[in-house]
Scaffold this active site. Structure first.
Site, PDB file in Angstrom:
ATOM      1  CE1 TYR A 265      49.196  56.232 -21.874  1.00 55.18           C
ATOM      2  CE2 TYR A 265      50.669  56.447 -23.754  1.00 55.18           C
ATOM      3  CZ  TYR A 265      49.407  56.548 -23.214  1.00 55.18           C
ATOM      4  OH  TYR A 265      48.371  56.958 -23.989  1.00 55.18           O
TER       5      TYR A 265
ATOM      6  CG  ASP B 256      58.008  58.954 -20.305  1.00 57.93           C
ATOM      7  OD1 ASP B 256      57.967  60.060 -19.751  1.00 57.93           O
ATOM      8  OD2 ASP B 256      57.048  58.491 -20.956  1.00 57.93           O
TER       9      ASP B 256
ATOM     10  CE  LYS C 190      49.711  62.436 -20.353  1.00 57.74           C
ATOM     11  NZ  LYS C 190      50.223  62.281 -21.711  1.00 57.74           N
TER      12      LYS C 190
END
Length: 407
Positions: free
Chosen positions: A125, A196, A221
């Site tokens: 990310y 992650d 999320k």
């Protein structure tokens, strides 16, 4: 109004009874409840009362169980969320944070000190990439970016490293990391393995089973699932979580009770939602893969995808809710497509009920050098689509119409 009661002041004070302000502050008392509620209560408090100074001293020193203060010293609602996350990820404990980035930062600064080095995948990310590439080096923590699919290069880089950092399903390129092989390398070299797991969720993958010591989530999320909270979590052993807590209590970033309650609400439907996200993403990926305007489609569920084989081994029950693709015509085509959509929104984040589209090069991954980004596979026409919970047929028709609008 009648005359005041004899002996009472204007604020209701009279002999033998506390004054108005004292009663307002101390008068509330929770009624006794002999039944268990269906929903975990929200303990919306920042501090806790003790009967003695000794009680306070023992709890704050963690010599016995209890709660002290909301900045990393625990809260019953937060603790309920942490226990559920640890159960779902198959770890001994978990710690909740006020954002996914707070979780990443706390893990990095707990495992590494000035002079140490972290080995990380470059496919992460954008915010994580920026933290690793620009923020940690300010404090003397070096980061080596190594392609996680090159196991030989990873093994060489792990020598003397403080940690390995990867994403189960990389955002936004959707490369699936071979957690089994990477976990084995970390176990042999004694390096903590950090992953992650946001995009995969514990429903599709439990990285601790592959030897990963720290499993991170942006709870904003899929965990929360409703686009109405910001939060993060790290699932690890009890000792590892205690070490994270020692850092977080001084740096801040603890999750608060309302967000924990919202996460618990989200977890209750996680399995159902992820199944829907995955099924919709598979259908959209198959549509895109055969379209003349799409030059490349990334989705682990497609047989021709570079990560298809790894995904079959690492993921269980689906390939995730994200689809990425490159449009012929670059930024102009990407803009035309996104703005022609009527159901998906243009916006940040993923994993909520609404389908979202983003142009990573100009938004979520703007921190990455354009040449590096292009080498990774994010061209100027690259789009990330996060499936929501709408009717799949409606989404497919809308996407087809938007593709036609690209020219």
């Amino acid at each position: 109004m009648g005359e005041q009661e004899a002996g009472a002041t204007a604020h209701g004070h009279r002999a033998g009874r506390p004054g108005f302000a004292t009663r307002a502050v101390h008068g509330a008392a929770a009624p006794p409840v002999g039944q268990r509620p269906a929903s975990t209560p929200i303990y919306q408090t920042s501090t806790w009362r003790f009967d003695t100074l000794q009680d306070f001293a023992e709890v704050i020193a963690q010599e016995r169980d209890g709660f002290v203060y909301g900045r990393g010293y625990g809260n019953p609602t937060v603790a309920a969320f942490e226990a559920t996350m640890a159960s779902l990820e198959g770890t001994g404990a978990a710690m909740a944070f006020d954002s996914g980035m707070a979780a990443v930062h706390t893990v990095a600064t707990t495992l590494a000190r000035s002079g140490d080095r972290i080995v990380a995948s470059p496919q992460v990310y954008g915010g994580t990439y920026s933290l690793l590439a620009t923020v940690l080096p300010r404090y003397g923590i070096a980061v080596d970016f190594v392609d996680p699919t090159d196991l030989s290069a990873v093994e060489t880089a792990l020598e003397g490293a403080a940690a390995l950092y990867v994403e189960t399903i990389a955002n936004p390129l959707l490369t699936v990391a071979d957690l089994a092989a990477l976990g084995a390398l970390c176990a042999r070299t004694g390096v903590p393995a950090v992953v992650d797991n946001t995009v995969a969720t514990p429903y599709l993958c439990t990285p601790a089973a592959f030897g990963f010591t720290h499993v991170l989530h942006s709870a904003s999320k899929y965990i929360g699932g409703h686009s109405d909270l910001i939060g993060g979590a790290v699932c690890a052993s009890a000792d590892a979580v205690a070490a994270l807590g020692a850092t977080a209590r001084e740096t801040g970033g603890a999750m608060q009770p309302l967000e924990a309650w919202l996460c618990l609400r989200g977890l209750a439907t996680l399995a159902l939602r992820v199944e829907r996200h995955c099924a919709t993403a598979q259908a959209i990926a198959e549509l895109l893969a055969g379209h003349r305007r799409v030059t490349a489609t990334r989705y682990p569920g497609l047989p021709g995808d570079p990560s298809h084989g790894t995904g079959q081994r690492i993921l269980c029950g689906g390939s995730g809710g994200l689809v990425a693709f490159d449009l012929e015509g670059g930024l102009e085509a990407a803009t035309a497509f996104c703005e022609a959509l009527t159901i998906p929104w243009i916006g940040a984040s993923l994993g909520g009920p609404h389908t979202l589209v983003a142009h990573p090069a100009s938004t979520t991954h703007r921190q990455i050098d354009p040449e590096v980004r292009r080498r990774q596979g994010m061209g100027d026409g690259f789009i990330r689509l996060s499936t929501g919970l709408e009717d799949p047929a409606d989404l497919l028709a809308d996407i087809e119409a938007a593709l036609a609008a690209c020219g």
